[in-house]
Design a protein around this motif. Structure first.
Motif, PDB file in Angstrom:
ATOM      1  N   GLU A   1     -19.389  32.226 -37.765  1.00 15.07           N
ATOM      2  CA  GLU A   1     -18.227  31.086 -38.558  1.00 15.07           C
ATOM      3  C   GLU A   1     -19.091  29.358 -38.304  1.00 15.07           C
ATOM      4  O   GLU A   1     -18.657  28.858 -39.836  1.00 15.07           O
TER       5      GLU A   1
ATOM      6  N   GLU B   1     -29.527  29.208 -19.580  1.00 17.08           N
ATOM      7  CA  GLU B   1     -30.181  28.880 -21.635  1.00 17.08           C
ATOM      8  C   GLU B   1     -28.875  27.957 -21.705  1.00 17.08           C
ATOM      9  O   GLU B   1     -27.921  27.531 -21.703  1.00 17.08           O
TER      10      GLU B   1
ATOM     11  N   THR C   1     -21.235  37.693 -25.272  1.00 14.35           N
ATOM     12  CA  THR C   1     -21.152  38.174 -26.123  1.00 14.35           C
ATOM     13  C   THR C   1     -21.282  39.919 -26.462  1.00 14.35           C
ATOM     14  O   THR C   1     -20.176  40.045 -27.225  1.00 14.35           O
TER      15      THR C   1
ATOM     16  N   LYS D   1     -21.077  40.269 -40.142  1.00 16.49           N
ATOM     17  CA  LYS D   1     -19.833  39.010 -40.287  1.00 16.49           C
ATOM     18  C   LYS D   1     -21.066  37.829 -39.804  1.00 16.49           C
ATOM     19  O   LYS D   1     -21.610  37.800 -38.902  1.00 16.49           O
TER      20      LYS D   1
HETATM   21  P1  NAD Z   1     -23.200  33.950 -29.961  1.00 18.27           P
HETATM   22  O1  NAD Z   1     -22.394  35.030 -29.099  1.00 18.27           O
HETATM   23  O2  NAD Z   1     -21.533  33.090 -29.557  1.00 18.27           O
HETATM   24  O3  NAD Z   1     -21.886  34.618 -31.389  1.00 18.27           O
HETATM   25  C1  NAD Z   1     -22.492  35.421 -32.139  1.00 18.27           C
HETATM   26  C2  NAD Z   1     -21.778  35.996 -33.052  1.00 18.27           C
HETATM   27  O4  NAD Z   1     -20.772  37.231 -32.177  1.00 18.27           O
HETATM   28  C3  NAD Z   1     -20.805  34.953 -34.461  1.00 18.27           C
HETATM   29  O5  NAD Z   1     -21.209  35.893 -35.342  1.00 18.27           O
HETATM   30  C4  NAD Z   1     -19.687  35.149 -33.552  1.00 18.27           C
HETATM   31  O6  NAD Z   1     -18.766  34.751 -34.369  1.00 18.27           O
HETATM   32  C5  NAD Z   1     -19.969  36.943 -33.211  1.00 18.27           C
HETATM   33  N1  NAD Z   1     -18.576  36.763 -31.448  1.00 18.27           N
HETATM   34  C6  NAD Z   1     -18.376  36.016 -30.793  1.00 18.27           C
HETATM   35  N2  NAD Z   1     -17.500  36.307 -30.379  1.00 18.27           N
HETATM   36  C7  NAD Z   1     -17.302  38.241 -30.206  1.00 18.27           C
HETATM   37  C8  NAD Z   1     -16.493  39.392 -29.950  1.00 18.27           C
HETATM   38  N3  NAD Z   1     -15.511  39.424 -28.673  1.00 18.27           N
HETATM   39  N4  NAD Z   1     -16.412  40.222 -31.075  1.00 18.27           N
HETATM   40  C9  NAD Z   1     -17.633  40.236 -31.672  1.00 18.27           C
HETATM   41  N5  NAD Z   1     -18.135  38.929 -32.425  1.00 18.27           N
HETATM   42  C10 NAD Z   1     -17.878  37.949 -31.679  1.00 18.27           C
HETATM   43  O7  NAD Z   1     -23.662  33.395 -30.460  1.00 18.27           O
HETATM   44  P2  NAD Z   1     -24.521  32.136 -31.262  1.00 18.27           P
HETATM   45  O8  NAD Z   1     -23.567  30.533 -30.424  1.00 18.27           O
HETATM   46  O9  NAD Z   1     -23.899  32.169 -32.513  1.00 18.27           O
HETATM   47  O10 NAD Z   1     -26.007  32.301 -30.990  1.00 18.27           O
HETATM   48  C11 NAD Z   1     -26.737  31.900 -29.681  1.00 18.27           C
HETATM   49  C12 NAD Z   1     -27.328  32.777 -28.945  1.00 18.27           C
HETATM   50  O11 NAD Z   1     -27.734  33.687 -29.920  1.00 18.27           O
HETATM   51  C13 NAD Z   1     -28.455  32.228 -27.535  1.00 18.27           C
HETATM   52  O12 NAD Z   1     -27.866  32.878 -27.036  1.00 18.27           O
HETATM   53  C14 NAD Z   1     -28.940  32.626 -28.547  1.00 18.27           C
HETATM   54  O13 NAD Z   1     -30.094  33.050 -26.992  1.00 18.27           O
HETATM   55  C15 NAD Z   1     -29.298  34.493 -29.650  1.00 18.27           C
HETATM   56  N6  NAD Z   1     -29.914  34.731 -29.446  1.00 18.27           N
HETATM   57  C16 NAD Z   1     -31.121  35.887 -29.828  1.00 18.27           C
HETATM   58  C17 NAD Z   1     -31.495  36.728 -30.727  1.00 18.27           C
HETATM   59  C18 NAD Z   1     -32.129  37.211 -30.121  1.00 18.27           C
HETATM   60  O14 NAD Z   1     -33.330  37.512 -31.385  1.00 18.27           O
HETATM   61  N7  NAD Z   1     -32.373  37.596 -29.228  1.00 18.27           N
HETATM   62  C19 NAD Z   1     -32.350  35.557 -31.312  1.00 18.27           C
HETATM   63  C20 NAD Z   1     -30.897  34.555 -32.029  1.00 18.27           C
HETATM   64  C21 NAD Z   1     -29.896  33.971 -30.719  1.00 18.27           C
END
Ligand code: NAD
Ligand code: 6OD
Length: 486
Positions: A181, A390, A236, A178
């Motif tokens: 989006e 963050e 998330t 997944k």
């Molecule tokens: P996000 O958590 O908003 O979304 C990540 C994914 O989860 C997306 O595909 C989204 O559609 C999905 N998602 C959201 N809610 C969900 C739910 N309830 N159930 C299942 N899927 C769900 O994160 P983002 O905005 O895409 O990315 C930025 C964040 O990611 C920042 O906090 C960043 O620090 C973190 N990040 C961490 C790493 C790492 O390796 N630790 C790497 C990259 C990004």
């Protein structure tokens, strides 16, 4: 208008009822594609296809055959390098120079490295004495965990997706991905690669959509998904962990951070500036490993702040294809509002704005894009919002420190623990501080220098589990001990 399909059982499919959502360019906010939004039916179909694939030719392949196939995937990504580059840049708006250097080559390398790990890493063997004197032999073998749900973020879409899919497939699993989006394209393009190299149908599937009450939730709550690997925000990850509790399914969570850089007065000054400029501003600050808190030993504080200001002000914001573009836009209007809300908070909480703090004046159609200025603050207490939370934007707070003890206390005073960088020419201190920082990854005199055989993951609320090298095998396989009584 281009329609980006789901990829299920080797076929590019629209969603039932033609459900779509719009993908907008971060550069100018114009719609660049429609995306087929998977509902429960499409997620069910993808999970069933993955399950069936495990019972088909994929499940019967030898490791050597799987390894060959993953090498073919990597080679095909490289052959179609320009297609992947164009898709990634269209979705993210990031400079082409960056995507050409990091996102696409790493997208390919993630298949080769984990094929090599699976091919070369042995399991354990123990001889055991028994009371009858005949003994027993114990050996371990690895089996795939099954159907793996892969939920991805938007900041390094291909790199972070293949970082999970590479080892999952190397270990013989089938996946349902997944993508975010915000970045649907490269995961979909990878479907074409999988068909070209002859990956059996159903081994790699992609479902598009959002999180709650959409494809993300449908996938992570699906009872026939055996394990879930996730990269994204900490809250998330917590929601996904709750979903995974039903059925007691394993999770690997790579989540948020508030990473410190610690700069000692004895550092190689130019290297520290170069590294900190990258760790703060690369990818418009949208790198989970990026630095948002910079601590600088007092004797070099003013000089360091002045050099960072000069660096930030010389970053050229512009279109991805322009060779001198140093920084692109944020991913979306929504993320721009979030980052700007922190710019406002910093000012309200009394920050000295060294540079930036607002929206740049962009020419023509770019004025509608998700642009923000590279921003540096000083003068805030450690309790300020922009020092604690963050932001995930091109910004940092720089704080002077006087002792190692003081800076370690500040660096560790956070609920996160993903990464840190330490700048010093005193290696004794480098080792000591690296050991004392509470983080999953620490770079000394570097940043984002990655050997893919090393453990990757976060401490505290930055993650659960480690991936990379043999650590990925721990998550993507079920390790079984066989005991043979002689
Ligand atoms: P996000 O958590 O908003 O979304 C990540 C994914 O989860 C997306 O595909 C989204 O559609 C999905 N998602 C959201 N809610 C969900 C739910 N309830 N159930 C299942 N899927 C769900 O994160 P983002 O905005 O895409 O990315 C930025 C964040 O990611 C920042 O906090 C960043 O620090 C973190 N990040 C961490 C790493 C790492 O390796 N630790 C790497 C990259 C990004
Ligand atoms: O390099 C990697 O393997 C990795 N997972 C990087 C994560 C970057 C976060 O934005």
């Amino acid at each position: 208008m281009q329609l980006i399909h789901n990829f299920i059982n080797g076929e590019f499919t629209a969603a039932a009822g033609g459900r779509i959502f719009e993908k907008r360019s971060p550069l100018n906010n114009l719609v660049i594609a429609n995306v087929a939004e998977a509902g429960k039916a499409e997620v069910d179909a993808a999970v069933s296809a993955a399950r069936a694939a495990l019972k088909g030719p994929w499940g019967r392949m030898t490791i050597a055959e799987r390894v060959d196939m993953l090498y073919a995937v990597a080679n095909e990504i490289n052959r179609r390098f320009d297609d992947f580059l164009a898709a990634e840049v269209a979705d993210t708006g990031k400079p082409m120079s960056l995507a050409r250097h990091i996102d696409i080559p790493r997208g390919a390398a993630n298949f080769k490295i984990f094929a090599d790990v699976v091919k070369n890493v042995p399991t354990e063997f123990f001889e055991m004495a028994t009371p009858d004197g005949k003994g027993a032999l114990n050996y371990a073998m690895r089996a795939p965990v099954g159907v793996v749900g892969v939920v991805c973020p938007w900041n390094l879409p291909l790199l972070l997706m293949t970082w999970k899919v590479g080892p999952a497939l190397a270990c013989g699993n089938a996946v349902v991905v997944k993508p975010s989006e915000e970045t649907p394209q490269t995961a979909t393009l990878l479907g074409e690669v999988m068909n070209t190299v002859g990956l059996p149908k159903g081994v790699y599937n992609v479902v598009h959509g959002f999180g709650p009450n959409s494809a993300g939730e449908f996938l992570t709550t699906h009872p026939d998904v055996d394990a879930i690997t996730f990269t994204g925000e900490t809250r998330t990850g917590a929601a996904i962990m709750k979903a995974a509790a039903t059925g007691a399914r394993p999770v690997s969570l790579e989540m948020g951070g508030k990473n410190p850089a610690i700069v000692f007065a004895d550092c190689d000054f130019d290297a520290a500036i170069e590294g900190t400029m990258r760790s703060v501003f690369a990818n418009c600050g949208q790198v989970c490993l990026g630095t948002e808190r910079v601590y600088v030993e007092r004797p070099i504080f003013d000089k360091f702040v002045a050099a960072m200001k000069k660096g930030a002000e010389s970053l050229k914001l512009g279109r991805p294809e322009e060779a001198d573009t140093g920084m692109g836009p944020l991913i979306s209007q929504e993320h721009k509002s979030k980052v700007l809300s922190y710019y406002k908070k910093a000012a309200e909480e009394g920050a000295t704005v060294v540079t930036g703090g607002g929206v740049p004046d962009m020419p023509g159609e770019l004025k509608d894009g998700a642009w923000v200025q590279p921003t540096i603050w000083t003068g805030l207490p450690e309790s300020a919002s922009v020092v604690r939370e963050e932001i995930f934007g091109p910004c940092c707070h720089i704080q002077p420190f006087d002792t190692e003890e003081q800076v370690l206390a500040w660096a560790n005073d956070t609920t996160y623990g993903l990464a840190a960088s330490v700048w010093t020419t005193n290696l004794q201190r480098g080792h000591r501080v690296a050991a004392a920082v509470e983080a999953g990854l620490v770079w000394v005199n570097s940043w984002f220098l990655r050997d893919l055989r090393t453990p990757f993951g976060g401490a505290k609320q930055s993650g659960i589990g480690r991936e990379g090298g043999v650590h990925s095998l721990e998550f993507y396989t079920e390790l079984k001990n066989v005991c043979i009584k002689l």
